[in-house]
Design an enzyme around this catalytic site. Structure first.
Site, PDB file in Angstrom:
ATOM      1  CE  LYS A   1      14.901   8.177   4.458  1.00 58.49           C
ATOM      2  NZ  LYS A   1      14.597   7.798   3.053  1.00 58.49           N
TER       3      LYS A   1
ATOM      4  N   GLY B   1       7.811  -0.025   2.947  1.00 56.38           N
ATOM      5  CA  GLY B   1       9.198  -0.306   2.570  1.00 56.38           C
ATOM      6  C   GLY B   1       9.556  -1.741   2.918  1.00 56.38           C
ATOM      7  CB  SER B   2      12.796  -3.424   3.226  1.00 58.50           C
ATOM      8  OG  SER B   2      13.493  -2.787   4.275  1.00 58.50           O
TER       9      SER B   2
ATOM     10  N   GLY C   1      13.002  -5.376   6.817  1.00 59.15           N
ATOM     11  CA  GLY C   1      14.155  -5.096   7.663  1.00 59.15           C
ATOM     12  C   GLY C   1      14.137  -3.684   8.214  1.00 59.15           C
TER      13      GLY C   1
ATOM     14  CD  GLU D   1       2.619  -2.859   1.534  1.00 64.46           C
ATOM     15  OE1 GLU D   1       3.386  -3.825   1.287  1.00 64.46           O
ATOM     16  OE2 GLU D   1       2.446  -1.910   0.772  1.00 64.46           O
TER      17      GLU D   1
ATOM     18  CB  CYS E   1       4.063  -4.575  -2.075  1.00 69.46           C
ATOM     19  SG  CYS E   1       5.074  -3.155  -1.649  1.00 69.46           S
TER      20      CYS E   1
ATOM     21  CD  GLU F   1       9.641  -8.170  -0.855  1.00 66.46           C
ATOM     22  OE1 GLU F   1       8.555  -7.646  -1.148  1.00 66.46           O
ATOM     23  OE2 GLU F   1      10.345  -7.782   0.094  1.00 66.46           O
TER      24      GLU F   1
END
Length: 544
Positions: free
Chosen positions: A212, A265-266, A268, A293, A327, A425
């Site tokens: 994805k 990605g994030s 959350g 990560e 990042c 962030e």
């Protein structure tokens, strides 16, 4: 049948082209940029080798010129994901049995395609779709991506060679099996190389992947998929599934055949996916491997013996290359009062020299941030600083979205070490500096360690070796990638394996053999050449 032990020579990192004025590569890249910009392409899903278009679609635009359409992407949903899972499991039957040397040959060929005939195409796609400068694109969409493919092949060979001791009379062997099921790869917008590596590393180990890609980097991801097809990747081994969040994620995570999650990605989103896996754990055939990560609140910490001139350059590059959308980008800085005046006097003029604009103008050091959502978030932090009594903006602080999502490199100085932009962030070109009293050096090290939930990258600066040792020891858990007298960015495959802990992820170190270990399941095998004919042991004998 293969009747030889095949070897792969240790690779060398791909050299970078410089695109200097008058160079042949600069001319070639500009020509490809024009060609790609002039054409609108369609980006469907690729399921079992076939292009699949749905009735859900979106425009693909350039961040630095959001009125310019590069193409149309077709989004997947539950129906397409289930079809992809079924096809991947069918492809797995043959792919998992393919000799390892034939699997890695595909990715070695892909690396040569990327660094050869498709070099400028990969660069141009990343520049246009993700608003990267030629340098930022070259080092990752070409260099790092080729390094991932070449070094992962070498790591896999080394992994297979790691075999146990065999005493006389037996042969002990270890088999490195692919996982049972499929790996779900969820990839970020900011690095074409990472986006390609997440589904490919498990695939090289004999797994099948559902990929994805981020909707915000779908353009370059499509070009990666074309390279893999050209290199001979069999249908169904990597299923290419554009889509939004839960539309792809939920049916993938809900499948009983999920064997692994490879994520960047994030925090959350990673937390959400981990929770979903936990809720579904009873239904899975095997415990899924979870590799992720997430983010960082990466720091530069200076001692009063730091080389100010070099520190200035490291801060400029570390904070503002690729618009701070790494990042690893430096987003908070601790500097002692005794060198602050000298640093500020030299640093602010350098920041003010940075040109921001269309990446086709090679004099620009920064392009646009990736999207409207990112632009609004970043500008919100800048506005917050402008209105705060605890902060002062000493460079930048302006932004404009009329043509592209442009944010000027911004430097905030705060008197509060727990100021919002020191803790959270931002993922944009915003650096916040806290000036500490020299006598509070140790106390400030504690602040640096405890301020952020993340622990991805960090850099320390000093000439004093005792100070460097003290800083490195105190900040041991504060960063998974640690830099001494350098900027906290630009990890290179096989040189600085990348990853962090705490809320920055599982620290499974992309660009090392450690990452590949997560995508294999070991089987220990013992063969005895002459099994015993008597079940008794000597101790059972009677005393005489």
């Amino acid at each position: 049948m293969s009747n030889a032990h095949f070897n792969i020579q240790e690779p060398v990192n791909e050299p970078y082209l410089q695109y200097a004025p008058g160079s042949a590569e600069r001319k070639a890249l500009k020509e490809v940029l024009k060609e790609q910009k002039a054409e609108q392409i369609e980006i469907p899903a690729i399921i079992n080798g076939k292009e699949v278009k749905t009735d859900r679609k979106a425009d693909v635009v350039m961040p630095h010129n959001h009125s310019h359409k590069l193409g149309t992407v077709y989004y997947c949903g539950e129906k397409e994901v289930k079809q992809a899972i079924e096809g991947a499991l069918e492809a797995r039957k043959e792919w998992a049995e393919m000799p390892w040397q034939d699997r890695v040959a595909i990715f070695l060929k892909a690396a040569d395609i990327i660094t050869g005939p498709k070099r400028f195409e990969m660069n141009a796609a990343t520049m246009l779709g993700q608003s990267k400068t030629p340098h930022q694109s070259e080092i990752e969409a070409v260099g790092e991506l080729a390094d991932f493919f070449r070094f992962n092949a070498w790591y896999l060979k080394r992994l297979y060679e790691d075999q146990p001791h065999s005493p006389d009379g037996m042969w002990n062997r270890t088999e490195y099996r692919p996982l049972e099921g499929f790996v779900f790869a969820v990839t970020p917008f900011n690095f074409t190389a990472i986006a390609a590596n997440l589904p490919s590393a498990p695939a090289m180990c004999g797994n099948v992947s559902l990929w994805k890609p981020s909707p915000e980097s779908i353009y370059s991801s499509w070009y990666v998929m074309q390279v893999l097809k050209e290199a001979g990747l069999p249908d169904g081994v990597i299923q290419f599934l554009p889509g939004e969040g839960a539309d792809v994620g939920d049916p993938a995570i809900d499948s009983k055949d999920l064997a692994g999650l490879h994520f960047t990605g994030s925090m959350g989103t990673f937390n959400h996916l981990w929770k979903k896996i936990g809720e579904n754990v009873e239904k899975y055939k095997t415990y899924p491997r979870i590799v992720g990560e997430t983010g960082g609140k990466d720091f530069i910490f200076a001692h009063n013996t730091a080389d100010v001139d070099r520190l200035v350059i490291a801060a400029v590059r570390g904070a503002f290359e690729y618009q701070g959308q790494k990042c690893s980008a430096a987003s908070r800085m601790y500097i002692p009062k005794s060198i602050w005046g000298d640093f500020k006097e030299k640093f602010v003029p350098e920041v003010n020299k940075i040109k921001v604009g269309d990446i086709e103008d090679f004099s620009n050091f920064m392009g646009a941030v990736i999207s409207r959502k990112a632009f609004d978030k970043i500008s919100g932090y800048i506005d917050y600083a402008k209105e705060s009594d605890d902060a002062e903006i000493i460079a930048g602080g302006t932004y404009d979205d009329s043509e592209g999502y442009f944010v000027q490199p911004t430097v905030i100085v705060t008197s509060d070490p727990k100021f919002k932009s020191m803790e959270e962030e931002i993922f944009g070109p915003v650096l916040t500096i806290y000036v500490y009293k020299d006598k509070d050096f140790e106390k400030t090290l504690d602040l640096c360690d405890s301020t952020s939930p993340y622990a991805l990258t960090g850099a320390i600066w000093a000439r004093d070796r005792y100070a460097l040792n003290q800083m490195a020891d105190r900040l041991r858990q504060a960063a998974g990638n640690f830099y001494i007298n350098d900027k906290p960015t630009a990890a290179v495959v096989n040189q600085q394996p990348f990853g962090g802990s705490r809320k920055s992820g599982t620290n499974d170190k992309a660009g090392s053999v450690a990452n590949l270990l997560r995508w294999v399941s070991m089987r220990s095998m013992k063969e005895t050449f002459a099994a015993p004919l008597d079940w008794t042991y000597p101790y059972l004998g009677e005393e005489k």
